[in-house]
Design a protein around this motif. Sequence first.
Motif, mmCIF file in Angstrom:
data_model
loop_
_atom_site.group_PDB
_atom_site.id
_atom_site.type_symbol
_atom_site.label_atom_id
_atom_site.label_comp_id
_atom_site.label_asym_id
_atom_site.label_seq_id
_atom_site.Cartn_x
_atom_site.Cartn_y
_atom_site.Cartn_z
ATOM 1 N N ASN A 1 0.910 -1.360 0.099
ATOM 2 C CA ASN A 1 0.349 0.141 -0.081
ATOM 3 C C ASN A 1 0.483 1.148 -0.019
ATOM 4 O OD1 ASN A 1 -2.664 -0.936 0.308
ATOM 5 N ND2 ASN A 1 -2.388 -2.280 1.607
ATOM 6 N N GLN A 2 2.159 1.813 0.546
ATOM 7 C CA GLN A 2 3.333 2.134 0.158
ATOM 8 C C GLN A 2 3.678 2.245 -0.707
ATOM 9 O OE1 GLN A 2 3.241 4.429 3.019
ATOM 10 N NE2 GLN A 2 4.029 5.723 1.204
ATOM 11 N N ALA A 3 4.262 1.306 -1.911
ATOM 12 C CA ALA A 3 4.609 1.666 -2.907
ATOM 13 C C ALA A 3 3.118 2.139 -3.791
ATOM 14 C CB ALA A 3 5.030 -0.005 -3.444
ATOM 15 N N GLN A 4 2.280 1.412 -3.439
ATOM 16 C CA GLN A 4 0.998 2.329 -4.244
ATOM 17 C C GLN A 4 0.979 3.680 -4.326
ATOM 18 O OE1 GLN A 4 -1.110 0.043 -6.390
ATOM 19 N NE2 GLN A 4 -1.513 2.494 -7.122
ATOM 20 N N ALA A 5 1.069 4.073 -2.723
ATOM 21 C CA ALA A 5 1.346 5.531 -2.592
ATOM 22 C C ALA A 5 1.749 6.603 -3.355
ATOM 23 C CB ALA A 5 0.800 5.647 -1.329
ATOM 24 N N TYR A 6 2.951 5.609 -3.366
ATOM 25 C CA TYR A 6 4.004 6.836 -4.078
ATOM 26 C C TYR A 6 4.290 6.797 -5.765
ATOM 27 C CZ TYR A 6 9.047 8.028 -4.867
ATOM 28 O OH TYR A 6 9.538 9.622 -4.962
ATOM 29 N N MET A 7 3.609 5.418 -6.028
ATOM 30 C CA MET A 7 3.309 5.787 -7.172
ATOM 31 C C MET A 7 2.430 6.485 -8.016
ATOM 32 S SD MET A 7 3.474 1.697 -8.773
ATOM 33 C CE MET A 7 2.599 0.481 -7.396
ATOM 34 N N ASN A 8 1.514 6.464 -6.691
ATOM 35 C CA ASN A 8 0.633 7.800 -7.184
ATOM 36 C C ASN A 8 0.979 8.750 -6.911
ATOM 37 O OD1 ASN A 8 -1.751 5.363 -7.525
ATOM 38 N ND2 ASN A 8 -2.169 5.799 -5.638
ATOM 39 N N VAL A 9 2.015 9.628 -6.405
ATOM 40 C CA VAL A 9 3.184 10.643 -6.306
ATOM 41 C C VAL A 9 3.576 10.768 -7.605
ATOM 42 C CG1 VAL A 9 4.695 12.294 -5.474
ATOM 43 C CG2 VAL A 9 2.408 10.784 -4.008
ATOM 44 N N LEU A 10 4.056 9.883 -8.139
ATOM 45 C CA LEU A 10 5.459 9.323 -8.852
ATOM 46 C C LEU A 10 3.782 10.258 -10.093
ATOM 47 C CD1 LEU A 10 7.745 7.241 -7.946
ATOM 48 C CD2 LEU A 10 8.488 9.990 -8.127
ATOM 49 N N LYS A 11 3.318 9.584 -10.448
ATOM 50 C CA LYS A 11 2.028 9.781 -11.752
ATOM 51 C C LYS A 11 1.348 11.263 -12.117
ATOM 52 C CE LYS A 11 1.631 5.137 -12.615
ATOM 53 N NZ LYS A 11 1.036 3.870 -12.290
ATOM 54 N N ASP A 12 1.844 11.966 -10.747
ATOM 55 C CA ASP A 12 0.653 13.009 -10.866
ATOM 56 C C ASP A 12 1.639 14.455 -10.885
ATOM 57 O OD1 ASP A 12 -0.533 15.515 -9.883
ATOM 58 O OD2 ASP A 12 -1.024 14.752 -8.083
ATOM 59 N N PRO A 13 1.370 14.752 -12.328
ATOM 60 C CA PRO A 13 2.134 15.705 -12.926
ATOM 61 C C PRO A 13 2.216 17.222 -12.159
ATOM 62 C CG PRO A 13 0.022 15.688 -13.939
ATOM 63 C CD PRO A 13 0.328 14.618 -13.082
ATOM 64 N N ASN A 14 1.613 17.338 -10.865
ATOM 65 C CA ASN A 14 1.895 18.518 -9.651
ATOM 66 C C ASN A 14 2.257 18.401 -8.788
ATOM 67 O OD1 ASN A 14 -0.729 19.551 -12.116
ATOM 68 N ND2 ASN A 14 -2.287 18.381 -11.180
ATOM 69 N N LEU A 15 2.957 16.994 -8.785
ATOM 70 C CA LEU A 15 3.808 17.000 -7.390
ATOM 71 C C LEU A 15 5.080 17.220 -7.906
ATOM 72 C CD1 LEU A 15 1.593 14.946 -5.502
ATOM 73 C CD2 LEU A 15 2.000 17.842 -4.614
#
Length: 305
Positions: free
Chosen positions: A193-207
């Motif tokens: 779940n932590q990796a899932q959260a970090y992947m979401n951050v990496l894929k967010d162009p606004n972050l």
Amino acid sequence: MRVSMQNMYNSNLYSLQKSTTEIARLNEMQALQTAILKPSDDPIGAVQIIGIERDIAATKQYISNIDSLSTGLDRSETHLSSMIDLQGRLREITIASNNGSLSPADRAAYGAEMEELMESMVSLVNATDESGNYLFSGNLTDTQPLIKDTNGDYIYQGDSNQREVQVANNTWMEANVTAEAFIFSNGSNDIFNQAQAYMNVLKDPNLSPGDAGFDTAAEDMLSTLDDTLNSISATITDLGGKQNSLSLTKSSHEEMNIFSEEVKGKVDGFDFAASISESTKLTTALEVTQKIVAKTMQLSLFSQI
């Protein structure tokens, strides 16, 4: 003359039957490797041999249990080692992606690679043995340990129980480890779940690095990797200790069985070489007797005239 001939015939026939019976007995002794074919041959020795054979059978079962258990632990250790290898690359990605000079596309590419690695990680946790039983789901071996729920979160479906196998008299050893123990019982969030959260951050162009949401996710990811690595490494160390213990126990059993076989041989008193020699003598005597009986049967009063 008739009485004398009949007596000779009966005597030779009895000798023939006796030799045949004794040869059959020796053949059976050689086949079974024992001088005690029935309890009446040696009542005390027969009881002792029963006890020795019971101990040997039990020890052989322990050895079989150890071999099976060792194979299972080897399989688990192999998958756990692969998990550690994957985490090495996950750490590299987490550090490399936390770079303000990267473009959103670069970070997204790292996120895509991390996703592939995590799919491999899921497969390792959901690994099965040759019979299709899940390795890391506790006693619920027919239940896939790791799934995604309706919210898209990873959850553990197994239990926390550990199977035990008897490896010696009054000695049992745990035969499995659970994903709950080495993944979902860490101080931080679980790696999935932590990796899932970090992947979401990496894929967010606004972050990007420097943003609170990005930095927190990156720090949490590294912390979770540390905890997971320590947990899995400790599990592998524990499995290695068990394997060493199993190896020593198996060697002890094998030595005990050799000793028991020696004791059994002394109690039994069977001498294979002597039995072969005796069998050869009896066979020779049997052949001579057979010839005598055959000639005796051909004799008659008319042949004596």
